[in-house]
Design a protein around this motif. Sequence first.
Motif, short mmCIF file in Angstrom:
data_model
loop_
_atom_site.label_atom_id
_atom_site.label_comp_id
_atom_site.label_asym_id
_atom_site.label_seq_id
_atom_site.Cartn_x
_atom_site.Cartn_y
_atom_site.Cartn_z
N UNK A 132 0.83 -1.20 0.00
CA UNK A 132 0.00 0.00 0.00
C UNK A 132 0.87 1.26 0.00
N UNK A 133 0.32 2.31 -0.59
CA UNK A 133 1.01 3.60 -0.67
C UNK A 133 1.30 4.16 0.72
N UNK A 134 2.51 4.68 0.90
CA UNK A 134 2.91 5.32 2.15
C UNK A 134 3.12 6.81 1.98
N UNK A 135 3.95 7.19 0.99
CA UNK A 135 4.29 8.60 0.77
C UNK A 135 4.94 8.71 -0.60
N UNK A 136 5.06 9.93 -1.11
CA UNK A 136 5.81 10.13 -2.36
C UNK A 136 6.52 11.47 -2.33
N UNK A 137 7.67 11.57 -2.98
CA UNK A 137 8.34 12.86 -3.13
C UNK A 137 7.73 13.63 -4.30
N UNK A 138 8.34 14.75 -4.66
CA UNK A 138 7.90 15.52 -5.82
C UNK A 138 8.08 14.69 -7.09
N UNK A 139 7.26 14.97 -8.08
CA UNK A 139 7.37 14.27 -9.36
C UNK A 139 8.75 14.51 -9.96
N UNK A 140 9.37 13.41 -10.41
CA UNK A 140 10.74 13.50 -10.92
C UNK A 140 10.95 12.47 -12.02
N UNK A 191 14.38 10.45 -3.30
CA UNK A 191 13.20 9.81 -2.76
C UNK A 191 12.68 10.41 -1.45
N UNK A 192 13.43 11.30 -0.84
CA UNK A 192 13.03 11.80 0.48
C UNK A 192 11.75 12.63 0.40
N UNK A 193 10.86 12.41 1.38
CA UNK A 193 9.62 13.19 1.50
C UNK A 193 9.21 13.20 2.95
N UNK A 194 8.56 14.28 3.37
CA UNK A 194 8.07 14.38 4.75
C UNK A 194 6.75 15.14 4.76
N UNK A 195 5.71 14.48 5.25
CA UNK A 195 4.39 15.08 5.41
C UNK A 195 4.02 14.99 6.89
N UNK A 196 4.31 16.01 7.65
CA UNK A 196 4.06 15.95 9.08
C UNK A 196 4.91 14.87 9.72
N UNK A 197 4.25 13.89 10.36
CA UNK A 197 4.98 12.78 10.98
C UNK A 197 5.26 11.64 9.99
N UNK A 198 4.69 11.73 8.80
CA UNK A 198 4.90 10.71 7.77
C UNK A 198 6.16 11.06 6.98
N UNK A 199 7.17 10.24 7.11
CA UNK A 199 8.45 10.52 6.47
C UNK A 199 8.87 9.36 5.58
N UNK A 200 9.34 9.67 4.39
CA UNK A 200 9.81 8.65 3.47
C UNK A 200 11.25 8.88 3.08
N UNK A 201 12.04 7.83 3.13
CA UNK A 201 13.44 7.92 2.76
C UNK A 201 13.78 6.97 1.61
N UNK A 202 12.75 6.41 0.97
CA UNK A 202 12.96 5.43 -0.07
C UNK A 202 12.80 4.02 0.48
N UNK A 203 12.86 3.05 -0.41
CA UNK A 203 12.66 1.65 -0.03
C UNK A 203 13.95 0.86 -0.03
#
Length: 254
Positions: A132-140, A191-203
């Motif tokens: 399932x989707x967790x987070x995404x960075x800007x389109x690249x 791949x880095x993204x942060x939405x409040x407490x939801x943080x993504x650093x890639x897989x």
Amino acid sequence: MKNNLFKSTLLFLLALSFTSTTFAQQFKVLLYTKTAGFHHESIHEGVAAIRQLGARHNFSVTWQENATVFNDKDLANFSAVIFLNTTGDILNDEQQAAFEKFIRSGKGYIGIHAASDTEYDWAWYTKMVGMMFKIHPAQQTAYLKVEDSNFPGMERFPKKFLWTDEWYEFGDLKSTDLHYLISVDEKSYEPYAKWGTNEGKGMGKFHPISWYHNYDGGRAFYTGLGHIPLTFSDQTFLDHIYGGIYWAATGKGL
């Protein structure tokens, strides 16, 4: 005179029967685009593209945003259901039960992009999608890699190629039997993204973006591509989508 009329009528009926047989459609799919969260602009292009695929490949497409179609009687008309950029909670308990029965009868599911941002609390659905989707960075722009070319619709893909899209980072694996088709190289984008407490650093070393598996008596195909509207006018992507539809609806191609 009567004999000639009889012959003419018979020939007409035979021709009509031949025409009906000739243009009989391969299968029917339900295209479902209901959203209870973010509404993707690319839904409109996606609907148009899948209708064109139906016309090109001789299958029927019924587009719906009304969840009442998820009942035993209506679903019996279809060989597969496509969730195109659906989001949020879009089916009630009765509709979910009807869809589960549909898949268990040997039918197919195709999930496109935000289909993995749908029905997080429905465990059966999350296992069908696979992740399932967790987070995404800007389109690249990033490099994609073909993991398995032995699947319908993958024939046009080169082994490695540039693609611009919205790169979903997925959460925990929900099913362990996924067959991966395409992965994205995280070294080729940020791949880095942060939405409040939801943080993504890639897989990490392996970041899948498309896969398929047999599921609960039926078949499930998913692709994370398809955020940008113009994606749906790219022939390579259209081949990818049709391959998933063809396999999910028929079980053929492998």
